[in-house]
Design a protein around this motif. Structure first.
Motif, PDB file in Angstrom:
ATOM      1  N   ARG A 149       6.583   7.919  -1.199  1.00 41.74           N
ATOM      2  CA  ARG A 149       6.088   6.707  -1.867  1.00 41.74           C
ATOM      3  C   ARG A 149       4.724   6.973  -2.624  1.00 41.74           C
ATOM      4  O   ARG A 149       4.481   6.588  -3.715  1.00 41.74           O
ATOM      5  CB  ARG A 149       5.650   5.646  -0.763  1.00 41.74           C
ATOM      6  N   TRP A 150       3.782   7.561  -1.747  1.00 38.71           N
ATOM      7  CA  TRP A 150       2.467   7.969  -2.531  1.00 38.71           C
ATOM      8  C   TRP A 150       2.489   8.852  -3.542  1.00 38.71           C
ATOM      9  O   TRP A 150       1.599   9.119  -4.427  1.00 38.71           O
ATOM     10  CB  TRP A 150       1.530   8.443  -1.308  1.00 38.71           C
ATOM     11  N   ALA A 151       3.516   9.651  -3.644  1.00 41.25           N
ATOM     12  CA  ALA A 151       3.495  10.677  -4.635  1.00 41.25           C
ATOM     13  C   ALA A 151       3.545  10.387  -5.804  1.00 41.25           C
ATOM     14  O   ALA A 151       3.031  10.945  -6.776  1.00 41.25           O
ATOM     15  CB  ALA A 151       4.555  11.730  -4.356  1.00 41.25           C
ATOM     16  N   VAL A 152       4.353   8.975  -5.856  1.00 36.27           N
ATOM     17  CA  VAL A 152       4.404   8.568  -7.392  1.00 36.27           C
ATOM     18  C   VAL A 152       3.044   8.325  -7.779  1.00 36.27           C
ATOM     19  O   VAL A 152       2.920   8.503  -9.121  1.00 36.27           O
ATOM     20  CB  VAL A 152       5.287   7.663  -7.173  1.00 36.27           C
ATOM     21  N   SER A 161      -7.389   2.920  -1.266  1.00 35.88           N
ATOM     22  CA  SER A 161      -7.139   1.490  -1.682  1.00 35.88           C
ATOM     23  C   SER A 161      -6.426   1.349  -3.068  1.00 35.88           C
ATOM     24  O   SER A 161      -5.618   0.451  -3.334  1.00 35.88           O
ATOM     25  CB  SER A 161      -8.694   0.665  -2.002  1.00 35.88           C
ATOM     26  N   ALA A 162      -6.414   2.351  -3.864  1.00 41.84           N
ATOM     27  CA  ALA A 162      -5.709   2.505  -5.116  1.00 41.84           C
ATOM     28  C   ALA A 162      -4.421   3.147  -4.969  1.00 41.84           C
ATOM     29  O   ALA A 162      -3.599   2.765  -5.655  1.00 41.84           O
ATOM     30  CB  ALA A 162      -6.194   3.378  -6.363  1.00 41.84           C
ATOM     31  N   LEU A 163      -4.214   4.257  -3.977  1.00 45.77           N
ATOM     32  CA  LEU A 163      -2.859   4.878  -3.470  1.00 45.77           C
ATOM     33  C   LEU A 163      -1.913   4.204  -3.001  1.00 45.77           C
ATOM     34  O   LEU A 163      -0.767   4.328  -3.122  1.00 45.77           O
ATOM     35  CB  LEU A 163      -3.591   6.179  -2.710  1.00 45.77           C
ATOM     36  N   VAL A 164      -2.090   3.400  -2.127  1.00 45.81           N
ATOM     37  CA  VAL A 164      -1.060   2.735  -1.027  1.00 45.81           C
ATOM     38  C   VAL A 164      -1.321   1.104  -1.420  1.00 45.81           C
ATOM     39  O   VAL A 164      -2.314   0.587  -1.753  1.00 45.81           O
ATOM     40  CB  VAL A 164      -1.293   3.144   0.380  1.00 45.81           C
ATOM     41  N   GLU A 165      -0.175   0.503  -1.095  1.00 47.82           N
ATOM     42  CA  GLU A 165       0.018  -0.927  -1.003  1.00 47.82           C
ATOM     43  C   GLU A 165      -0.975  -1.547   0.010  1.00 47.82           C
ATOM     44  O   GLU A 165      -0.970  -0.861   1.152  1.00 47.82           O
ATOM     45  CB  GLU A 165       1.309  -1.560  -1.286  1.00 47.82           C
ATOM     46  N   PRO A 166      -1.528  -2.857  -0.232  1.00 46.42           N
ATOM     47  CA  PRO A 166      -2.287  -3.396   0.910  1.00 46.42           C
ATOM     48  C   PRO A 166      -1.545  -3.450   2.257  1.00 46.42           C
ATOM     49  O   PRO A 166      -0.174  -3.770   2.215  1.00 46.42           O
ATOM     50  CB  PRO A 166      -2.826  -4.738   0.618  1.00 46.42           C
ATOM     51  N   GLY A 167      -2.167  -3.227   3.413  1.00 46.69           N
ATOM     52  CA  GLY A 167      -1.409  -3.356   4.764  1.00 46.69           C
ATOM     53  C   GLY A 167      -0.574  -2.066   5.017  1.00 46.69           C
ATOM     54  O   GLY A 167       0.180  -2.386   5.863  1.00 46.69           O
ATOM     55  N   ASP A 168      -0.674  -1.251   4.444  1.00 42.04           N
ATOM     56  CA  ASP A 168       0.269  -0.005   4.852  1.00 42.04           C
ATOM     57  C   ASP A 168      -0.056   0.760   6.065  1.00 42.04           C
ATOM     58  O   ASP A 168      -1.152   1.360   5.967  1.00 42.04           O
ATOM     59  CB  ASP A 168       0.200   1.170   3.546  1.00 42.04           C
ATOM     60  N   ASP A 192       9.396   2.163 -17.562  1.00 43.79           N
ATOM     61  CA  ASP A 192      10.192   3.512 -17.032  1.00 43.79           C
ATOM     62  C   ASP A 192      10.318   3.549 -15.565  1.00 43.79           C
ATOM     63  O   ASP A 192       9.456   2.915 -15.127  1.00 43.79           O
ATOM     64  CB  ASP A 192      10.119   4.729 -17.892  1.00 43.79           C
ATOM     65  N   LEU A 193      10.927   4.249 -15.176  1.00 46.23           N
ATOM     66  CA  LEU A 193      11.220   4.525 -13.753  1.00 46.23           C
ATOM     67  C   LEU A 193       9.736   4.854 -13.231  1.00 46.23           C
ATOM     68  O   LEU A 193       9.458   4.040 -12.035  1.00 46.23           O
ATOM     69  CB  LEU A 193      12.395   5.346 -13.396  1.00 46.23           C
ATOM     70  N   PRO A 194       9.454   5.736 -13.459  1.00 44.05           N
ATOM     71  CA  PRO A 194       8.058   6.478 -12.740  1.00 44.05           C
ATOM     72  C   PRO A 194       7.084   5.272 -12.831  1.00 44.05           C
ATOM     73  O   PRO A 194       6.211   4.921 -11.950  1.00 44.05           O
ATOM     74  CB  PRO A 194       7.727   7.591 -13.618  1.00 44.05           C
ATOM     75  N   ARG A 195       6.888   4.465 -14.143  1.00 44.66           N
ATOM     76  CA  ARG A 195       5.968   3.423 -13.821  1.00 44.66           C
ATOM     77  C   ARG A 195       6.135   2.315 -13.170  1.00 44.66           C
ATOM     78  O   ARG A 195       5.461   1.903 -12.329  1.00 44.66           O
ATOM     79  CB  ARG A 195       5.918   2.991 -15.584  1.00 44.66           C
ATOM     80  N   VAL A 196       7.596   2.063 -13.056  1.00 45.11           N
ATOM     81  CA  VAL A 196       7.948   0.900 -11.888  1.00 45.11           C
ATOM     82  C   VAL A 196       7.510   1.305 -10.692  1.00 45.11           C
ATOM     83  O   VAL A 196       6.952   0.559  -9.966  1.00 45.11           O
ATOM     84  CB  VAL A 196       9.471   0.768 -12.148  1.00 45.11           C
ATOM     85  N   ALA A 197       7.718   2.554 -10.326  1.00 46.46           N
ATOM     86  CA  ALA A 197       7.682   3.104  -8.949  1.00 46.46           C
ATOM     87  C   ALA A 197       6.226   3.203  -8.676  1.00 46.46           C
ATOM     88  O   ALA A 197       5.816   2.526  -7.403  1.00 46.46           O
ATOM     89  CB  ALA A 197       8.223   4.495  -8.841  1.00 46.46           C
ATOM     90  N   SER A 198       5.305   3.363  -9.580  1.00 51.46           N
ATOM     91  CA  SER A 198       3.921   3.345  -9.481  1.00 51.46           C
ATOM     92  C   SER A 198       3.335   2.052  -9.158  1.00 51.46           C
ATOM     93  O   SER A 198       2.413   1.903  -8.359  1.00 51.46           O
ATOM     94  CB  SER A 198       3.255   4.188 -10.547  1.00 51.46           C
ATOM     95  N   LEU A 199       3.691   1.144 -10.283  1.00 57.12           N
ATOM     96  CA  LEU A 199       3.158  -0.207 -10.232  1.00 57.12           C
ATOM     97  C   LEU A 199       3.604  -0.767  -8.780  1.00 57.12           C
ATOM     98  O   LEU A 199       2.764  -1.540  -7.937  1.00 57.12           O
ATOM     99  CB  LEU A 199       3.752  -1.087 -11.216  1.00 57.12           C
ATOM    100  N   ALA A 200       4.717  -0.568  -8.199  1.00 58.40           N
ATOM    101  CA  ALA A 200       5.415  -1.172  -6.898  1.00 58.40           C
ATOM    102  C   ALA A 200       4.973  -0.263  -5.791  1.00 58.40           C
ATOM    103  O   ALA A 200       4.914  -1.148  -4.764  1.00 58.40           O
ATOM    104  CB  ALA A 200       6.856  -1.303  -6.975  1.00 58.40           C
ATOM    105  N   GLY A 201       4.407   0.801  -5.915  1.00 59.57           N
ATOM    106  CA  GLY A 201       3.938   1.525  -4.776  1.00 59.57           C
ATOM    107  C   GLY A 201       5.092   1.858  -3.904  1.00 59.57           C
ATOM    108  O   GLY A 201       5.003   1.886  -2.795  1.00 59.57           O
ATOM    109  N   VAL A 202       6.205   2.418  -4.740  1.00 63.69           N
ATOM    110  CA  VAL A 202       7.347   3.025  -3.846  1.00 63.69           C
ATOM    111  C   VAL A 202       7.702   4.078  -4.624  1.00 63.69           C
ATOM    112  O   VAL A 202       7.409   4.694  -5.581  1.00 63.69           O
ATOM    113  CB  VAL A 202       8.553   1.990  -4.037  1.00 63.69           C
TER     114      VAL A 202
END
Lengths: 401, 401
Positions: free
Chosen positions: A75-78, A15-22, B358-368
């Protein structure tokens, strides 16, 4: 750590790793189990994805599936390095919350209808038996930019539904959501707030006090993302699918032509949940979405709590029919002449109020035979509708009630 | 007197002899012709009914039919001596009116759908070509006890329909009827008032001036009963079937749970004419009938003139779809971020407004993934949504329009 605990912790991590509805994550977890799927992801990110173990359970994957999995892994790696599901759980414990997973008897069964887009777990503050509360529940949703008409209707509807023992489900926004929760709480009813962010974050802040009141009144705040998560726009949209799946039916009180409440209604329709729309003035843009749902056949017109209960299948149609009968009776009482047969009514209509008319004149005016006029006048006299005067007949004005 | 004249005069006589919607009279006239049917009645009242001549054209009658005919004859016997159809016609001539019968090219063909309950003739004041006017027409009906909301909607609707060249049909009552006529007249549009009494009687008297305005504006007052006839209650109810049959569609603007407008809507539905209902506040009893029609599937929800035209089949669905598309476009213009792809939207949602991320933070927050975030940030920067600051990224607040 027991298997049960491992599953709970793995689901919390998902639930923390992926965005809802993935849906990729949902399919992986459904195929391998939450803990094994998580182990598979960690391994895939170290050594490259080994899809043969997935295919073993899931069946053969086509190239498009493989590409979707690769994209999902990048996506998840980040996020993976920063994950702290155990920390989120501790945070929830400090809030005296509960973490529900699908095996939990308190899990709301309706969410399973979401299939591969079902949430991995629910983070809950307040009443932990969310499943029992939602057993008899209706989602009452609508715009933040509500009118005072919409807020009044939402409040009254939730009040009446709560008075009938139903649980109200909604989001935590201003406008219709807040009015619905207030209405339920006013009746000391249970209400469930489904949040787009973590259950430790009151959003919007102006509703913080309302959310505390909901918890205090035996309701709950629930979210599919861990405490600390921000309520982003995409999470709001995904949150709507939870509201639609949680309620037995969804009622839209006010919604603009395009709005979040419309997306909730469409989610509910896709899940084959009944959808109701409350009409409003056609001059109000806040009702345009409701009217659109009615025109497009997505929603049924509902105007009060009895009709909403009927919509949700939470009452026999008899009760609604009873209300209809009451309205008929009220209408008839207001116009008791409807109790007369058609000939008597015609004769009564033809009777003058002032100067009297003789029998042939009455029959001619009414367009009935002399015999029919004579019979009808007798009945009308007995009923106090007509009286004789100077060899003729006049109508008796109705008594003011 | 020519055969044509004989038919017109016989139909005028029938319209004075029997009450509107008398199916025995309708069947006799359809079977024998108006003049022959009248001669048959006069003969039957002198010498007893000779049903063999009726059976010759109509086919065998069962006992119940024979009893219905006998009862009808006793009913008609009362009025026959006083009839003065020629006098009524002279009265109409003095009003510069027209008497239409089904063979007349100006006869509104829609009335024929009423079968044995069709009117024998129409007494008309004003524009005599009622058929042409009704070719593209909509009945706009509703309660006398209308609210200011209902009157406003009826006025605006009729105004817009008249602006599009449609003719509005309604009764002559206060409330919705009057508002609809006023709206059409305000647009110099034609409007047809179907009266329950004679066309020489303004009823209610308070609408006398409005009725004159309708005539002056190229519209017409029509009735199936001769000049001089009183508007009785049963005639009001029968009149509703004419309104339903005259319009290509019927729209109920406001109606109580039981009301005359509801009867018009049900007449229209029985005639397979499209029925629309305008929604209103659920707190208004004046809209309860409209909501009932929507719930029971009798009516479609209509909120403006474009939807009414579509209902009546008087516009390609394209126009209505065009309006829907415009609304979509308006909604999109109000929220231009909907033009962004889903990854860019997620990244935009994740961007802080204040301190940069920064870029990694944005990617992590967005889940991409990092690559997705980099690509999306480039697009967002070009589109003016995001900008670089201190080695990181921030969102650009939207410009106020």
């Amino acid at each position: 750590m027991s298997d049960v605990d491992a599953d709970v912790l793995a689901r919390a991590t998902w639930s923390a790793l992926v965005e809802p509805g993935d849906p990729v994550a949902g399919t992986l977890v459904a195929t391998l189990g939450a803990a094994a799927a998580l182990a598979w992801v960690r391994c895939a990110l170290r050594e490259g994805p080994d899809l043969s173990s997935v295919e073993e359970h899931h069946g053969p994957l086509v190239d498009a599936d493989r590409r979707r999995v690769s994209r999902a892994l990048t996506r998840w790696a980040v996020r993976l390095p920063d994950l702290d599901a155990a920390g989120a759980r501790d945070r929830l414990d400090r809030l005296d919350g509960a973490l529900l997973v699908p095996d939990d008897p308190r899990w709301p069964a309706g969410l399973d209808d979401l299939g591969s887009e079902a949430p991995f777990c629910l983070w809950v503050r307040g009443e932990p038996d969310v499943g029992a509360a939602l057993e008899s529940s209706v989602a009452v949703v609508g715009s933040r930019a509500a009118t005072s008409y919409g807020e009044r209707v939402a409040f009254d509807l939730a009040d009446a539904l709560a008075g009938g023992g139903l649980c109200v489900v909604s989001g935590g926004a201003y406008g219709i959501d807040a009015a619905a929760h207030r209405g339920a709480v006013a009746r000391a009813g249970r209400t469930i707030v489904v949040l787009a962010g973590g259950v430790d974050r009151a959003y919007p802040a102006g509703n913080a006090r309302l959310l505390e009141t909901v918890v205090g009144a035996g309701g709950a705040l629930v979210s599919e993302v861990p405490p600390g998560s921000l309520p982003t726009k995409s999470r709001f949209l995904q949150r709507n699918r939870l509201i639609a799946a949680a309620g037995r039916a969804t009622v839209v009180v006010e919604a603009a032509w395009r709005s979040g409440a419309m997306s909730t209604a469409h989610h509910a329709a896709r899940l084959l949940r009944p959808v109701g729309a409350v009409p409003g003035p056609v001059t109000s843009v806040a009702s345009a979405g409701c009217h659109r749902l009615l025109r497009e056949g997505v929603a049924v017109c509902v105007t009060d709590a009895v009709e909403v209960r009927e919509l949700a299948g939470l009452v026999g149609a008899e009760l609604a029919a009873g209300v209809a009968a009451d309205r008929e009776a009220d209408a008839r009482a207001a116009r008791p002449r409807d109790g007369l047969d058609s000939t008597s009514r015609r004769v009564l209509d033809a009777l003058p109020r002032r100067g009297p008319a003789d029998l042939p004149r009455v029959a001619s005016l009414a367009g009935v035979s002399l015999g029919e006029a004579r019979g009808a006048l007798g009945l009308l006299e007995l009923g106090g509708w007509a009286r004789r005067r100077d060899e003729g007949w006049v109508a008796v004005p109705p008594a003011r009630s």
